[in-house]
Write an enzyme that holds these catalytic residues in place. Structure first.
Site, PDB file in Angstrom:
ATOM      1  N   CYS A  35     -19.200  20.994  25.462  1.00  0.00           N
ATOM      2  CA  CYS A  35     -19.597  20.198  26.732  1.00  0.00           C
ATOM      3  C   CYS A  35     -18.251  19.149  26.803  1.00  0.00           C
ATOM      4  O   CYS A  35     -18.125  18.613  27.752  1.00  0.00           O
ATOM      5  CB  CYS A  35     -20.753  19.358  26.612  1.00  0.00           C
ATOM      6  SG  CYS A  35     -20.936  18.670  24.857  1.00  0.00           S
ATOM      7  N   GLU A  82     -17.170  22.510  36.481  1.00  0.00           N
ATOM      8  CA  GLU A  82     -17.095  22.459  35.406  1.00  0.00           C
ATOM      9  C   GLU A  82     -17.047  23.941  35.304  1.00  0.00           C
ATOM     10  O   GLU A  82     -17.790  24.805  35.796  1.00  0.00           O
ATOM     11  CB  GLU A  82     -18.622  22.209  34.713  1.00  0.00           C
ATOM     12  CG  GLU A  82     -18.574  22.610  33.175  1.00  0.00           C
ATOM     13  CD  GLU A  82     -19.907  22.151  32.461  1.00  0.00           C
ATOM     14  OE1 GLU A  82     -20.909  22.675  32.870  1.00  0.00           O
ATOM     15  OE2 GLU A  82     -19.581  21.637  31.256  1.00  0.00           O
TER      16      GLU A  82
HETATM   17  P1  NAD Z   1     -28.451  25.821  30.596  1.00  0.00           P
HETATM   18  O1  NAD Z   1     -28.705  25.006  31.442  1.00  0.00           O
HETATM   19  O2  NAD Z   1     -28.263  27.366  31.432  1.00  0.00           O
HETATM   20  O3  NAD Z   1     -29.438  26.549  29.496  1.00  0.00           O
HETATM   21  C1  NAD Z   1     -30.015  25.652  28.464  1.00  0.00           C
HETATM   22  C2  NAD Z   1     -31.172  25.807  27.846  1.00  0.00           C
HETATM   23  O4  NAD Z   1     -32.277  25.694  28.983  1.00  0.00           O
HETATM   24  C3  NAD Z   1     -31.411  27.289  27.694  1.00  0.00           C
HETATM   25  O5  NAD Z   1     -32.425  27.289  26.420  1.00  0.00           O
HETATM   26  C4  NAD Z   1     -32.256  27.978  28.761  1.00  0.00           C
HETATM   27  O6  NAD Z   1     -33.186  28.943  28.629  1.00  0.00           O
HETATM   28  C5  NAD Z   1     -32.907  26.751  29.273  1.00  0.00           C
HETATM   29  N1  NAD Z   1     -33.295  26.684  30.715  1.00  0.00           N
HETATM   30  C6  NAD Z   1     -32.698  27.189  31.633  1.00  0.00           C
HETATM   31  N2  NAD Z   1     -33.464  26.956  32.848  1.00  0.00           N
HETATM   32  C7  NAD Z   1     -34.580  26.228  32.290  1.00  0.00           C
HETATM   33  C8  NAD Z   1     -35.689  25.837  33.249  1.00  0.00           C
HETATM   34  N3  NAD Z   1     -35.821  26.064  34.749  1.00  0.00           N
HETATM   35  N4  NAD Z   1     -36.757  25.247  32.470  1.00  0.00           N
HETATM   36  C9  NAD Z   1     -36.455  25.167  31.405  1.00  0.00           C
HETATM   37  N5  NAD Z   1     -35.665  25.662  30.537  1.00  0.00           N
HETATM   38  C10 NAD Z   1     -34.439  26.085  31.173  1.00  0.00           C
HETATM   39  O7  NAD Z   1     -27.087  25.738  29.664  1.00  0.00           O
HETATM   40  P2  NAD Z   1     -25.958  26.760  28.750  1.00  0.00           P
HETATM   41  O8  NAD Z   1     -25.499  27.734  29.978  1.00  0.00           O
HETATM   42  O9  NAD Z   1     -26.966  27.419  27.725  1.00  0.00           O
HETATM   43  O10 NAD Z   1     -25.097  25.667  28.390  1.00  0.00           O
HETATM   44  C11 NAD Z   1     -23.783  25.310  28.918  1.00  0.00           C
HETATM   45  C12 NAD Z   1     -24.164  23.882  29.499  1.00  0.00           C
HETATM   46  O11 NAD Z   1     -24.538  22.900  28.639  1.00  0.00           O
HETATM   47  C13 NAD Z   1     -22.704  23.590  30.097  1.00  0.00           C
HETATM   48  O12 NAD Z   1     -23.084  23.063  31.420  1.00  0.00           O
HETATM   49  C14 NAD Z   1     -22.586  22.456  29.316  1.00  0.00           C
HETATM   50  O13 NAD Z   1     -21.583  21.262  29.600  1.00  0.00           O
HETATM   51  C15 NAD Z   1     -23.890  21.786  28.734  1.00  0.00           C
HETATM   52  N6  NAD Z   1     -23.767  20.998  27.408  1.00  0.00           N
HETATM   53  C16 NAD Z   1     -23.687  19.782  27.633  1.00  0.00           C
HETATM   54  C17 NAD Z   1     -23.808  18.901  26.273  1.00  0.00           C
HETATM   55  C18 NAD Z   1     -23.848  17.421  26.093  1.00  0.00           C
HETATM   56  O14 NAD Z   1     -24.025  17.107  25.098  1.00  0.00           O
HETATM   57  N7  NAD Z   1     -23.729  17.027  27.193  1.00  0.00           N
HETATM   58  C19 NAD Z   1     -23.504  19.824  24.971  1.00  0.00           C
HETATM   59  C20 NAD Z   1     -23.572  21.165  24.971  1.00  0.00           C
HETATM   60  C21 NAD Z   1     -23.758  21.753  26.377  1.00  0.00           C
END
Ligand code: NAD
Length: 486
Positions: free
Chosen positions: A288, A390
Site C-alpha cells: 500500500c 493506484e
Molecule cells: P480488496 O479490497 O479487493 O480486498 C480486501 C479484502 O476485502 C479481501 O479479503 C476481500 O475478499 C474482501 N472484500 C472484497 N469485497 C468485499 C465486500 N464487499 N465486503 C466485504 N469484504 C470484501 O483489496 P485487495 O485487492 O485484497 O488489496 C489491495 C488493496 O489494498 C490496494 O488498494 C492497497 O493499497 C490496499 N492496501 C492498503 C493497506 C493500508 O495499510 N492502507 C495495506 C495493504 C493493502
C-alpha cells in the site's frame, strides 16, 4: 491435494454447502489447495463462537494470563517459521528473502509487541470539585470492544492480518477473520498455532471466501459483530463502511494510496536509488505504501533516471526459492490484466517507456505465471491515469520539478493521502515537508521504517482512524469513565 477449511471454535470445519474454490501459485499457475468457501451458516457459527469465548473463559481470564498467551502465539509462529514462509511464498509468489525478513517475523512481532504494549498504557484520572465541596474522582477503564471482524488483503497476508488480530486479542476481544481469497494459507496455519499454545476455543476464528455475496459481505453485515477492521481497496472500504452503518458499528479502514517520493538535488543519490528500488518495486509493487509517483529536482533528474533504470534492469524475477531471485510475480492473472491495462493507458496517453512495459519471457512452467516487467515512465501530464490512479504494480512515473512549492502542490493533488517519502540532506526542508505533505505517514531518507509504537494509517480516501501503539487501542477497546462522588 491440500484442503483448507474454516477454523471455527478451535476446529477445522468444511462448508455446509460443499462449495470450494482454487488456490493457485501465481508463479506457475499450479493448483496448491482447494479452499472451502464460507456462507452465512459458517459466518453465523464463527460469530457465535467468538461471542461465547468473550462471555466465557477468555473474557474472564486475568490480563497477565491473556497477554502471556498472546506472547506465546508469537513464539508459536517463530517455532514453525519455515512452514509459514513457504505457505506465504506459495500463495503470493514472493521471494523467500522477503517473506523471511518482513512478512513472517513482523507477523509474529505483532503479537509480542501488543502483548507487552497494552499493559503499559495508562488511562486518565481527574479530581473533580463539587458544589458541596466533598469532591469526586473520575477515572478511565478500558474494556474490550467485543467481537471484531477482520477483513484482510493478499499483499502481506500474515503481516496485515496479525496487525489487527494481535492488538485485538491483547485488548481482550475475540475475532472472526476473513483472509483474502488469494492467500488463505497462513490464516489457516495460525489456527493451528492458536490451538498449540492454548488460546481458548472461539477466540480466533477464520472463515474463507470472497467479498460480495460471500463470507466478506456476510461477516461485515453480521449484527453480532461489534467492530470491523479492514485493509484493502478504497472502493471496498466504502462498501464496508455502509455495512457498518447498520447497527452503528465502528470501522478502522486502511485503504489505497498513490504515494509520492520526492528527490531533492541535495540528496545522497546512493541512498535514494536503494530506497526507491524498495519503495517502488518491493513485493512486485504490491504494498500500500509503494511509490508510484517520483518527483526529482531537475539538476539530478537525468542521473536519477539512468541509475534507477540500471537498477531495475538488474532485478531477477524467479521462483520464491530460486537462488538470487529478487522479484516475484503479481498475485494473479486477473490482477496482471489490470496492471497491463494501465501499462497500455500510459503509452496511449503519450508516456516514454524508460524500461519494461510488458510481460517478461519466463522459462518452463513459469511461463504460465502472472509475471510482469518492472516499468518506468516519463513524460506524462499530472492528469494521466497512471499518475492519478493506484496501479498496485511494479511501476512508477518520474517527473522533474524546479521549485519546492510546485512539488508539494503536485504531491498533494490526489484523492489519496497514505504515505510519502522525501530525500534530502537539508534538515529545515525535511521539517517543512513534514508540515506540508497531506499524508498519514512521511518518511525522510527512508521508506517503510516502522516503529510499532507509532501511528499507522492514511488521510483522505486512504483510510479512517489510526492503528499502532496507543492509537489502535481507540478502536480495539472502549474507554469507560467511572465517576465516584465522595
Ligand atoms: P480488496 O479490497 O479487493 O480486498 C480486501 C479484502 O476485502 C479481501 O479479503 C476481500 O475478499 C474482501 N472484500 C472484497 N469485497 C468485499 C465486500 N464487499 N465486503 C466485504 N469484504 C470484501 O483489496 P485487495 O485487492 O485484497 O488489496 C489491495 C488493496 O489494498 C490496494 O488498494 C492497497 O493499497 C490496499 N492496501 C492498503 C493497506 C493500508 O495499510 N492502507 C495495506 C495493504 C493493502
Amino acid at each position: 491435494m491440500k484442503e483448507i477449511k474454516h477454523f471455527i471454535n478451535g476446529e477445522c470445519v468444511g462448508s455446509d454447502s460443499g462449495k470450494t474454490f482454487e488456490d493457485r501459485n501465481p508463479a506457475n499457475n499450479q493448483l496448491i489447495a482447494t479452499v472451502h468457501e464460507g456462507g452465512q451458516v459458517e459466518v453465523d457459527r464463527a460469530v457465535a463462537a467468538a461471542r461465547a469465548a468473550l462471555e466465557g473463559e477468555w473474557g474472564l481470564m486475568p490480563m497477565a494470563k491473556r497477554l502471556d498467551l498472546v506472547n506465546k502465539v508469537a513464539e508459536g509462529i517463530n517455532a514453525r517459521f519455515d512452514e509459514f514462509v513457504e505457505a506465504e511464498c506459495l500463495d503470493t509468489g514472493k521471494p523467500r528473502a522477503l517473506a523471511a525478513h518482513v512478512d513472517i517475523p513482523r507477523g509474529a512481532a505483532n503479537f509480542s509487541f501488543f502483548a507487552d504494549h497494552v499493559k503499559n498504557v495508562a488511562t486518565e484520572s481527574f479530581f473533580t470539585e463539587t458544589l458541596d465541596s466533598t469532591g469526586a474522582i473520575n477515572y478511565g477503564v478500558r474494556k474490550p470492544r467485543g467481537v471484531i471482524a477482520v477483513v484482510s488483503p493478499w499483499n502481506l497476508p500474515l503481516l496485515l492480518m496479525t496487525w489487527k488480530v494481535g492488538p485485538a486479542l491483547a485488548c481482550g476481544n475475540t475475532v472472526v477473520v476473513k483472509p483474502s481469497e488469494e492467500t488463505p494459507h497462513t490464516a489457516a496455519l495460525l489456527g493451528e498455532v492458536m490451538n498449540d499454545v492454548g488460546i481458548p476455543k472461539g477466540v480466533y476464528n477464520v472463515v474463507h471466501g470472497f467479498g460480495p455475496a460471500s463470507a466478506g459481505e456476510y461477516l461485515t453485515r453480521h449484527p453480532g459483530v461489534d467492530g470491523i477492521t479492514f485493509t484493502g481497496e478504497s472502493r471496498t472500504g466504502s462498501v464496508i463502511m455502509k455495512a457498518a452503518a447498520e447497527g452503528i458499528r465502528p470501522v478502522s479502514l486502511e485503504l489505497g494510496g498513490k504515494n509520492p517520493s520526492i528527490v531533492f538535488a541535495d540528496a545522497d543519490m546512493d541512498k535514494v536509488i536503494e530506497g526507491c528500488m524498495r519503495s517502488v518495486f518491493i513485493n512486485c509493487g504490491q504494498v500500500c505504501f509503494n511509490t508510484e509517483r517520483v518527483y526529482v529536482e531537475r539538476p539530478v533528474f537525468d542521473e536519477f533516471l539512468s541509475r534507477l533504470k540500471s537498477a531495475v534492469e538488474a532485478l531477477k524475477p524467479g521462483l520464491w526459492n530460486a537462488d538470487g531471485s529478487t522479484m516475484g510475480p503479481l498475485i494473479s492473472h486477473e490482477h496482471r490484466n489490470k496492471v497491463l491495462s494501465y501499462y497500455k493507458k500510459a503509452v496511449d496517453q503519450g508516456a516514454t517507456v524508460v524500461t519494461g512495459g510488458g510481460i517478461p519471457k519466463m522459462p518452463g512452467d513459469l511461463a504460465d505465471g502472472a509475471w510482469i516487467e518492472p516499468t518506468i515512465w516519463t513524460g506524462l501530464p499530472e492528469n494521466a491515469a497512471v499518475v492519478r490512479e493506484e496501479v498496485f504494480g511494479p511501476c512508477c512515473h518520474v517527473q522533474p520539478f524546479d521549485h519546492e512549492a510546485d512539488v508539494v502542490r503536485m504531491a498533494n493533488d490526489t484523492p489519496y493521502g497514505l504515505g510519502a517519502s522525501v530525500w534530502t540532506e537539508n534538515l529545515s526542508r525535511a521539517h517543512r515537508m513534514g508540515q506540508q505533505l497531506d499524508v498519514g505517514m512521511l518518511w525522510v531518507n527512508s521508506w517503510f521504517l516502522r516503529d510499532l509504537r507509532t501511528s499507522f494509517g492514511g488521510n483522505k480516501q486512504s483510510g479512517v482512524g489510526r492503528e499502532g501503539g496507543v492509537h489502535g487501542l481507540e478502536f480495539y477497546s472502549e474507554l469507560r469513565n467511572v465517576c465516584i462522588n465522595f
